[in-house]
Write an enzyme that holds these catalytic residues in place. Structure first.
Site, PDB file in Angstrom:
ATOM      1  N   GLN A 105       5.391   4.123   7.200  1.00 57.25           N
ATOM      2  CA  GLN A 105       5.715   2.904   6.449  1.00 57.25           C
ATOM      3  C   GLN A 105       5.463   3.127   4.957  1.00 57.25           C
ATOM      4  O   GLN A 105       5.727   2.248   4.152  1.00 57.25           O
ATOM      5  CB  GLN A 105       4.820   1.750   6.928  1.00 57.25           C
ATOM      6  CG  GLN A 105       4.993   1.405   8.394  1.00 57.25           C
ATOM      7  CD  GLN A 105       3.858   0.504   8.873  1.00 57.25           C
ATOM      8  OE1 GLN A 105       3.892  -0.704   8.700  1.00 57.25           O
ATOM      9  NE2 GLN A 105       2.844   1.092   9.488  1.00 57.25           N
ATOM     10  N   ASN A 106       4.925   4.289   4.624  1.00 53.38           N
ATOM     11  CA  ASN A 106       4.529   4.516   3.236  1.00 53.38           C
ATOM     12  C   ASN A 106       5.734   4.920   2.385  1.00 53.38           C
ATOM     13  O   ASN A 106       6.649   5.593   2.857  1.00 53.38           O
ATOM     14  CB  ASN A 106       3.444   5.591   3.165  1.00 53.38           C
ATOM     15  CG  ASN A 106       2.194   5.154   3.904  1.00 53.38           C
ATOM     16  OD1 ASN A 106       2.022   3.947   4.149  1.00 53.38           O
ATOM     17  ND2 ASN A 106       1.341   6.077   4.271  1.00 53.38           N
ATOM     18  N   HIS A 123      10.241   2.325   5.276  1.00 52.55           N
ATOM     19  CA  HIS A 123      10.238   1.347   4.170  1.00 52.55           C
ATOM     20  C   HIS A 123      10.742   1.937   2.861  1.00 52.55           C
ATOM     21  O   HIS A 123      10.504   1.369   1.799  1.00 52.55           O
ATOM     22  CB  HIS A 123       8.827   0.770   3.994  1.00 52.55           C
ATOM     23  CG  HIS A 123       8.394  -0.083   5.153  1.00 52.55           C
ATOM     24  ND1 HIS A 123       7.092  -0.490   5.359  1.00 52.55           N
ATOM     25  CD2 HIS A 123       9.110  -0.620   6.181  1.00 52.55           C
ATOM     26  CE1 HIS A 123       7.017  -1.229   6.466  1.00 52.55           C
ATOM     27  NE2 HIS A 123       8.233  -1.323   6.984  1.00 52.55           N
ATOM     28  N   CYS A 145      29.095   2.659  -8.906  1.00 55.18           N
ATOM     29  CA  CYS A 145      28.512   3.117 -10.172  1.00 55.18           C
ATOM     30  C   CYS A 145      27.408   4.133  -9.861  1.00 55.18           C
ATOM     31  O   CYS A 145      26.699   4.004  -8.870  1.00 55.18           O
ATOM     32  CB  CYS A 145      27.931   1.942 -10.941  1.00 55.18           C
ATOM     33  SG  CYS A 145      29.109   0.622 -11.214  1.00 55.18           S
ATOM     34  N   CYS A 158      23.846  -1.567 -15.187  1.00 53.02           N
ATOM     35  CA  CYS A 158      25.130  -0.857 -15.204  1.00 53.02           C
ATOM     36  C   CYS A 158      25.930  -1.329 -16.421  1.00 53.02           C
ATOM     37  O   CYS A 158      26.125  -2.541 -16.605  1.00 53.02           O
ATOM     38  CB  CYS A 158      25.902  -1.140 -13.928  1.00 53.02           C
ATOM     39  SG  CYS A 158      27.554  -0.428 -13.948  1.00 53.02           S
TER      40      CYS A 158
HETATM   41  P1  OAD Z   1      -2.305  -2.369   5.311  1.00 45.51           P
HETATM   42  O1  OAD Z   1      -2.929  -2.453   3.966  1.00 45.51           O
HETATM   43  O2  OAD Z   1      -1.849  -3.629   5.964  1.00 45.51           O
HETATM   44  O3  OAD Z   1      -3.306  -1.653   6.309  1.00 45.51           O
HETATM   45  C1  OAD Z   1      -3.971  -0.465   5.963  1.00 45.51           C
HETATM   46  C2  OAD Z   1      -4.835  -0.030   7.119  1.00 45.51           C
HETATM   47  O4  OAD Z   1      -5.402   1.239   6.808  1.00 45.51           O
HETATM   48  C3  OAD Z   1      -5.996  -0.983   7.438  1.00 45.51           C
HETATM   49  O5  OAD Z   1      -6.004  -1.268   8.836  1.00 45.51           O
HETATM   50  C4  OAD Z   1      -7.239  -0.170   7.055  1.00 45.51           C
HETATM   51  O6  OAD Z   1      -8.357  -0.445   7.887  1.00 45.51           O
HETATM   52  C5  OAD Z   1      -6.745   1.247   7.265  1.00 45.51           C
HETATM   53  N1  OAD Z   1      -7.428   2.275   6.484  1.00 45.51           N
HETATM   54  C6  OAD Z   1      -8.011   2.171   5.271  1.00 45.51           C
HETATM   55  N2  OAD Z   1      -8.488   3.346   4.865  1.00 45.51           N
HETATM   56  C7  OAD Z   1      -8.213   4.247   5.848  1.00 45.51           C
HETATM   57  C8  OAD Z   1      -8.426   5.651   6.022  1.00 45.51           C
HETATM   58  N3  OAD Z   1      -9.018   6.372   5.091  1.00 45.51           N
HETATM   59  N4  OAD Z   1      -7.976   6.228   7.161  1.00 45.51           N
HETATM   60  C9  OAD Z   1      -7.357   5.493   8.118  1.00 45.51           C
HETATM   61  N5  OAD Z   1      -7.118   4.173   8.012  1.00 45.51           N
HETATM   62  C10 OAD Z   1      -7.521   3.557   6.884  1.00 45.51           C
HETATM   63  O7  OAD Z   1      -1.104  -1.314   5.176  1.00 45.51           O
HETATM   64  P2  OAD Z   1       0.149  -1.095   6.166  1.00 45.51           P
HETATM   65  O8  OAD Z   1      -0.249  -1.298   7.575  1.00 45.51           O
HETATM   66  O9  OAD Z   1       0.743   0.201   5.784  1.00 45.51           O
HETATM   67  O10 OAD Z   1       5.456  -2.954   3.325  1.00 45.51           O
HETATM   68  O11 OAD Z   1       1.088  -2.259   5.712  1.00 45.51           O
HETATM   69  C11 OAD Z   1       2.368  -2.338   6.276  1.00 45.51           C
HETATM   70  C12 OAD Z   1       3.388  -2.743   5.232  1.00 45.51           C
HETATM   71  O12 OAD Z   1       2.957  -3.934   4.573  1.00 45.51           O
HETATM   72  C13 OAD Z   1       3.568  -1.742   4.105  1.00 45.51           C
HETATM   73  O13 OAD Z   1       4.456  -0.709   4.420  1.00 45.51           O
HETATM   74  C14 OAD Z   1       4.111  -2.599   3.019  1.00 45.51           C
HETATM   75  C15 OAD Z   1       3.211  -3.802   3.161  1.00 45.51           C
HETATM   76  O14 OAD Z   1       3.719  -4.998   2.664  1.00 45.51           O
HETATM   77  C16 OAD Z   1       6.467  -2.611   2.501  1.00 45.51           C
HETATM   78  O15 OAD Z   1       6.281  -2.034   1.446  1.00 45.51           O
HETATM   79  C17 OAD Z   1       7.791  -3.008   3.002  1.00 45.51           C
END
Ligand code: OAD
Length: 252
Positions: A105-106, A123, A145, A158
């Site tokens: 998702q990153n 994403h 474009c 543009c």
């Molecule tokens: P979140 O910020 O919702 O969740 C991050 C998770 O990583 C949490 O559960 C933390 O506990 C965990 N975490 C933190 N540090 C860590 C580490 N060192 N090792 C392992 N886990 C760790 O982020 P996402 O789940 O990626 O959407 O969020 C999903 C989507 O929401 C993103 O892709 C973004 C956002 O809005 C878009 O950009 C479309």
């Protein structure tokens, strides 16, 4: 049922798995210095309102504000480097060609920078520029474009049709890239083991891949130092950080 388990047990499961899928979220890159979204103190969505920055409506209402916010994120991300977790995944793929699919998702490109092959970016990529609207007419090759010829600005525009550039990320309410999503669903459906690394599981359809994998008969393992919304889908929970757990899990 699931339980907090140890790395040795999951290593045995990995050895037995013919096909492995890995779903990553912002926690995967946390140890590279990229902030997550939902951390109560440091998360981006603790400081900013997503509906003001990560929707098409927000961009149309205030393109400069949204463009500038993404520009500052690009600036912050341009020097970040893959961590030991990204490297462990890429090296495992090299040692076991065709066995492990990375679904992320990153938008930071760190899996690709580490050398992961075939990464499925659900994403988008924050460094890509795309047009806000489809081009209306015969502006250049094929009626589209060329983004590289946009006039500088915040956002760039543009010269022919006034279209605005926007970052190539998926905003709330938008469809995911169809080919990447289909390939991710296929990988989740057919894998024997899914590692869910560093995601809160709050955002769908990405979170649904864990359910798909479980229903398809795979073992599901969550790697996260904190509870997540996908803990209930998992067979096992590793309360560990990505950069520590993945090298240990994927050492074979
Ligand atoms: P979140 O910020 O919702 O969740 C991050 C998770 O990583 C949490 O559960 C933390 O506990 C965990 N975490 C933190 N540090 C860590 C580490 N060192 N090792 C392992 N886990 C760790 O982020 P996402 O789940 O990626 O959407 O969020 C999903 C989507 O929401 C993103 O892709 C973004 C956002 O809005 C878009 O950009 C479309």
């Amino acid at each position: 049922m699931n339980s907090i388990t140890d790395i040795a047990t999951v290593r045995v499961w990995l050895r037995d798995a013919r096909a492995i899928a890995v779903l990553t979220g912002a926690g995967m890159s946390a140890e590279s210095g990229v902030p997550t979204f939902r951390d109560a103190q440091t998360g981006l969505w603790a400081k900013f309102r997503p509906e003001e920055l990560a929707t098409e409506a927000a961009f149309r209402a205030d393109p400069q504000r949204v463009w500038d916010w993404y520009a500052s994120r690009r600036e912050m991300m341009k020097d970040v480097r893959p961590n030991a977790g990204h490297v462990a995944l890429a090296e495992y793929q090299q040692r076991h060609p065709g066995r492990l699919t990375v679904i992320t998702q990153n938008v930071d490109g760190l899996h690709q920078a580490a050398g992961s092959v075939g990464t499925l970016s659900l994403h988008g990529n924050i460094f890509d520029d795309i047009w806000l609207d489809p081009c209306a007419g015969a502006h250049g090759f094929g009626g589209v474009c060329d983004v590289s010829r946009a006039q500088p600005g915040r956002p760039p525009t543009c010269a022919d049709c006034g279209n605005l550039l926007r970052p190539g990320v998926v905003w709330f309410g938008e469809m995911l890239p169809a080919a990447a999503l289909a390939a991710a669903e296929d990988a989740a459906q057919t894998c024997d083991l899914l590692l869910v690394v560093g995601t809160s599981g709050a955002v769908w359809p990405a979170a649904g891949l864990a359910h798909t994998a479980r229903q398809g008969g795979a073992r599901v393992v969550v790697v996260n130092p904190e509870p997540s919304e996908l803990d209930g889908v998992a067979h096992a929970l590793l309360r560990a950080r990505a950069a520590a757990a993945l090298p240990a899990l994927l050492a074979d």
